[in-house]
Design a protein around this motif. Sequence first.
Motif: not given
Length: 178
Positions: A129-143
């Motif tokens: 469930r741990m992913k990185a945001c798909k927005a290339d200029d974000c890539r924030w880790a989220f659950l």
Amino acid sequence: MNTELVQDFVNSRELRPAVEDFGTPQELAAWLCERELLEQGARVTKTDLVEALRVREALRDVLSAKVGLEVDLATATTEIDAAARRAGLELRFDLTCPRVEPTVGGVPGAIGRILVEVYDEMVEGVWERMKACKADDCRWAFLDTSKNKTRAWCSMESCGNRAKVQAYRLRHFPHHHH
């Protein structure tokens, strides 16, 4: 389980606006001390910092691959394996609760503790469930807490909508480049 630890570590760098929490060895040390991963007053070198940043970005890449972003997964895993070796991660056969733990101190050991957290999340099925945001200029880790685990953006409000708007613009106005 401390899923926030891994998330916070990856998110110690923001891409937009660009904010780097680990600009100096001191900043890295303060962050690790705050989370009780490093003893107060431990020496933190430039090399420690560089290695920590490499591991962080490798984790970001692993999380980014899950939402279909182009990353070099082989390089990322090699980087993470190397960090695990630097931490001297060893298996402890405790009969009630076997665990993996670092056998060295300092920053390598602290990074090792973060990797143990990743390992635990993998074993417990939280990691998927741990992913990185798909927005290339974000890539924030989220659950991803969605039922079917299909979320690809950290939040539809900001990143998801921006991506949708961009896709819409490209479909409808292919010749306007902003």
